[in-house]
Design a protein around this motif. Structure first.
Motif, PDB file in Angstrom:
ATOM      1  N   GLN A  58       1.004  -1.744   0.041  1.00 17.83           N
ATOM      2  CA  GLN A  58      -0.217   0.040  -0.058  1.00 17.83           C
ATOM      3  C   GLN A  58       0.941   1.120   0.271  1.00 17.83           C
ATOM      4  OE1 GLN A  58      -2.647  -0.106  -1.204  1.00 17.83           O
ATOM      5  NE2 GLN A  58      -4.422  -0.813   0.277  1.00 17.83           N
ATOM      6  N   VAL A  59       1.856   1.865   1.016  1.00 17.61           N
ATOM      7  CA  VAL A  59       3.101   2.430   0.870  1.00 17.61           C
ATOM      8  C   VAL A  59       3.277   2.467  -0.911  1.00 17.61           C
ATOM      9  CG1 VAL A  59       5.199   2.937   1.844  1.00 17.61           C
ATOM     10  CG2 VAL A  59       3.394   2.441   3.414  1.00 17.61           C
ATOM     11  N   ASN A  60       3.493   1.536  -1.431  1.00 16.13           N
ATOM     12  CA  ASN A  60       4.556   1.959  -2.426  1.00 16.13           C
ATOM     13  C   ASN A  60       3.362   2.015  -3.729  1.00 16.13           C
ATOM     14  OD1 ASN A  60       7.225   0.724  -2.560  1.00 16.13           O
ATOM     15  ND2 ASN A  60       6.062  -1.514  -2.629  1.00 16.13           N
ATOM     16  N   ARG A  61       1.980   1.930  -3.388  1.00 21.08           N
ATOM     17  CA  ARG A  61       0.855   2.144  -4.586  1.00 21.08           C
ATOM     18  C   ARG A  61       0.771   4.648  -4.191  1.00 21.08           C
ATOM     19  NH1 ARG A  61      -2.213  -2.741  -2.850  1.00 21.08           N
ATOM     20  NH2 ARG A  61      -1.485  -4.118  -4.887  1.00 21.08           N
ATOM     21  N   ILE A  62       0.302   4.419  -2.804  1.00 22.19           N
ATOM     22  CA  ILE A  62       0.377   5.605  -2.356  1.00 22.19           C
ATOM     23  C   ILE A  62       2.028   6.637  -2.813  1.00 22.19           C
ATOM     24  CG2 ILE A  62       1.019   7.310   0.153  1.00 22.19           C
ATOM     25  CD1 ILE A  62      -0.467   5.636   1.298  1.00 22.19           C
ATOM     26  N   LYS A  63       2.980   5.994  -3.012  1.00 17.95           N
ATOM     27  CA  LYS A  63       3.830   7.060  -3.268  1.00 17.95           C
ATOM     28  C   LYS A  63       4.120   6.527  -5.111  1.00 17.95           C
ATOM     29  CE  LYS A  63       9.235   6.557  -3.815  1.00 17.95           C
ATOM     30  NZ  LYS A  63       9.842   6.639  -3.552  1.00 17.95           N
ATOM     31  N   LEU A  64       3.345   5.557  -6.041  1.00 20.32           N
ATOM     32  CA  LEU A  64       3.289   5.226  -6.886  1.00 20.32           C
ATOM     33  C   LEU A  64       1.556   6.781  -7.327  1.00 20.32           C
ATOM     34  CD1 LEU A  64       3.750   2.002  -8.272  1.00 20.32           C
ATOM     35  CD2 LEU A  64       5.276   3.929  -9.490  1.00 20.32           C
ATOM     36  N   ALA A  65       1.128   6.637  -6.899  1.00 23.38           N
ATOM     37  CA  ALA A  65      -0.077   7.814  -7.112  1.00 23.38           C
ATOM     38  C   ALA A  65       0.331   9.259  -6.745  1.00 23.38           C
ATOM     39  CB  ALA A  65      -0.838   7.760  -6.289  1.00 23.38           C
ATOM     40  N   VAL A  66       1.158   9.844  -5.394  1.00 27.20           N
ATOM     41  CA  VAL A  66       1.260  11.083  -5.326  1.00 27.20           C
ATOM     42  C   VAL A  66       2.556  11.238  -5.653  1.00 27.20           C
ATOM     43  CG1 VAL A  66      -0.702  11.084  -4.010  1.00 27.20           C
ATOM     44  CG2 VAL A  66       1.660  10.529  -3.228  1.00 27.20           C
ATOM     45  N   GLY A  67       3.530  10.784  -5.720  1.00 25.34           N
ATOM     46  CA  GLY A  67       5.145  10.670  -6.708  1.00 25.34           C
ATOM     47  C   GLY A  67       6.270  10.724  -5.423  1.00 25.34           C
ATOM     48  N   ASP A  68       5.511  11.329  -3.955  1.00 27.08           N
ATOM     49  CA  ASP A  68       6.218  11.765  -2.864  1.00 27.08           C
ATOM     50  C   ASP A  68       5.870  11.246  -1.895  1.00 27.08           C
ATOM     51  OD1 ASP A  68       8.388  12.354  -1.390  1.00 27.08           O
ATOM     52  OD2 ASP A  68       8.707  14.730  -1.657  1.00 27.08           O
ATOM     53  N   LEU A  69       6.080  10.237  -0.688  1.00 29.61           N
ATOM     54  CA  LEU A  69       5.290   9.964   0.158  1.00 29.61           C
ATOM     55  C   LEU A  69       5.661  11.205   1.316  1.00 29.61           C
ATOM     56  CD1 LEU A  69       6.591   6.969   1.085  1.00 29.61           C
ATOM     57  CD2 LEU A  69       4.506   7.376   0.105  1.00 29.61           C
ATOM     58  N   SER A  70       6.433  12.465   2.080  1.00 28.73           N
ATOM     59  CA  SER A  70       5.981  13.314   1.817  1.00 28.73           C
ATOM     60  C   SER A  70       4.975  14.552   1.743  1.00 28.73           C
ATOM     61  CB  SER A  70       7.220  14.586   1.814  1.00 28.73           C
ATOM     62  OG  SER A  70       6.868  14.884   0.441  1.00 28.73           O
ATOM     63  N   LYS A  71       3.917  13.968   0.749  1.00 25.29           N
ATOM     64  CA  LYS A  71       2.825  14.897   0.758  1.00 25.29           C
ATOM     65  C   LYS A  71       1.891  14.346   1.102  1.00 25.29           C
ATOM     66  CE  LYS A  71       4.176  16.327  -4.255  1.00 25.29           C
ATOM     67  NZ  LYS A  71       3.890  15.857  -5.852  1.00 25.29           N
ATOM     68  N   VAL A  72       1.623  12.790   2.285  1.00 24.37           N
ATOM     69  CA  VAL A  72       0.713  12.143   2.882  1.00 24.37           C
ATOM     70  C   VAL A  72       0.349  13.203   4.320  1.00 24.37           C
ATOM     71  CG1 VAL A  72       0.065  10.549   4.393  1.00 24.37           C
ATOM     72  CG2 VAL A  72       1.667   9.858   1.946  1.00 24.37           C
ATOM     73  N   LYS A  73       0.019  13.847   4.145  1.00 17.97           N
ATOM     74  CA  LYS A  73      -0.114  14.815   5.552  1.00 17.97           C
ATOM     75  C   LYS A  73      -0.985  13.716   6.852  1.00 17.97           C
ATOM     76  CE  LYS A  73      -3.258  18.598   7.839  1.00 17.97           C
ATOM     77  NZ  LYS A  73      -3.973  19.132   7.284  1.00 17.97           N
ATOM     78  N   GLN A  74      -1.778  12.147   6.724  1.00 19.56           N
ATOM     79  CA  GLN A  74      -2.083  11.443   7.569  1.00 19.56           C
ATOM     80  C   GLN A  74      -2.913  10.484   6.803  1.00 19.56           C
ATOM     81  OE1 GLN A  74      -2.460  12.870  10.777  1.00 19.56           O
ATOM     82  NE2 GLN A  74      -2.503  10.344  11.224  1.00 19.56           N
ATOM     83  N   ILE A  75      -2.445   9.115   7.384  1.00 20.45           N
ATOM     84  CA  ILE A  75      -2.909   8.233   7.273  1.00 20.45           C
ATOM     85  C   ILE A  75      -4.503   7.930   8.002  1.00 20.45           C
ATOM     86  CG2 ILE A  75      -3.478   5.967   7.103  1.00 20.45           C
ATOM     87  CD1 ILE A  75      -0.858   6.556   5.409  1.00 20.45           C
ATOM     88  N   VAL A  76      -5.184   8.482   7.612  1.00 25.42           N
ATOM     89  CA  VAL A  76      -6.751   8.312   8.022  1.00 25.42           C
ATOM     90  C   VAL A  76      -7.454   6.861   9.263  1.00 25.42           C
ATOM     91  CG1 VAL A  76      -9.393   9.761   8.273  1.00 25.42           C
ATOM     92  CG2 VAL A  76      -7.165  10.611   6.474  1.00 25.42           C
ATOM     93  N   ASN A  77      -7.768   6.842   7.835  1.00 21.46           N
ATOM     94  CA  ASN A  77      -8.172   5.785   8.604  1.00 21.46           C
ATOM     95  C   ASN A  77      -7.447   4.222   7.532  1.00 21.46           C
ATOM     96  OD1 ASN A  77     -10.731   3.035   7.526  1.00 21.46           O
ATOM     97  ND2 ASN A  77     -10.998   3.775  10.102  1.00 21.46           N
ATOM     98  N   LEU A  78      -7.497   2.787   8.026  1.00 21.12           N
ATOM     99  CA  LEU A  78      -7.262   1.219   8.110  1.00 21.12           C
ATOM    100  C   LEU A  78      -7.906   0.646   7.932  1.00 21.12           C
ATOM    101  CD1 LEU A  78      -3.189   0.324   8.021  1.00 21.12           C
ATOM    102  CD2 LEU A  78      -5.593  -1.666   8.782  1.00 21.12           C
ATOM    103  N   ARG A  79      -8.660  -0.184   7.727  1.00 24.67           N
ATOM    104  CA  ARG A  79      -9.716  -1.218   7.307  1.00 24.67           C
ATOM    105  C   ARG A  79      -8.959  -2.691   7.301  1.00 24.67           C
ATOM    106  NH1 ARG A  79     -14.769  -3.119   4.231  1.00 24.67           N
ATOM    107  NH2 ARG A  79     -13.810  -2.997   2.607  1.00 24.67           N
TER     108      ARG A  79
END
Length: 100
Positions: free
Chosen positions: A20-41
């Protein structure tokens, strides 16, 4: 496919969150763009012998906090599933808030 013991399932949960972290990085380009992991199911294949399903989801939750620090803290839920696609042990559904 992972074994049926809880320890194997915890490792499977962590690997699911690595993906999932790899998918986030692919989608937004840079993990520093993540403000918050809001919810995990966490969706756990509830096979015979697996118990304490929330402990299995802990493997994923702890990894998110390792990667994102305080921004990785989140609300979460765990669901036991009778069947999963491809007979996987764990899947994670994650809601991410991005920086403006």
């Amino acid at each position: 496919m992972w074994g049926t013991c809880s320890e194997d399932a915890i490792v499977a949960a962590k690997f699911a969150c690595v993906r999932q972290v790899n998918r986030i990085k692919l989608a937004v380009g840079d993990l520093s763009k993540v403000k918050q992991i809001v919810n995990l199911r966490g969706l756990v294949l509830a096979k015979e012998g697996l118990s304490d399903l929330t402990r299995i989801t802990d493997g994923c939750s702890k990894f998110m906090i390792e990667v994102f620090g305080d921004s990785g803290a989140h609300t979460r839920g765990t669901e036991g599933m009778a069947a999963m696609p491809l007979d996987v042990t764990f899947e994670a559904d994650i809601l991410v808030e991005l920086q403006p």
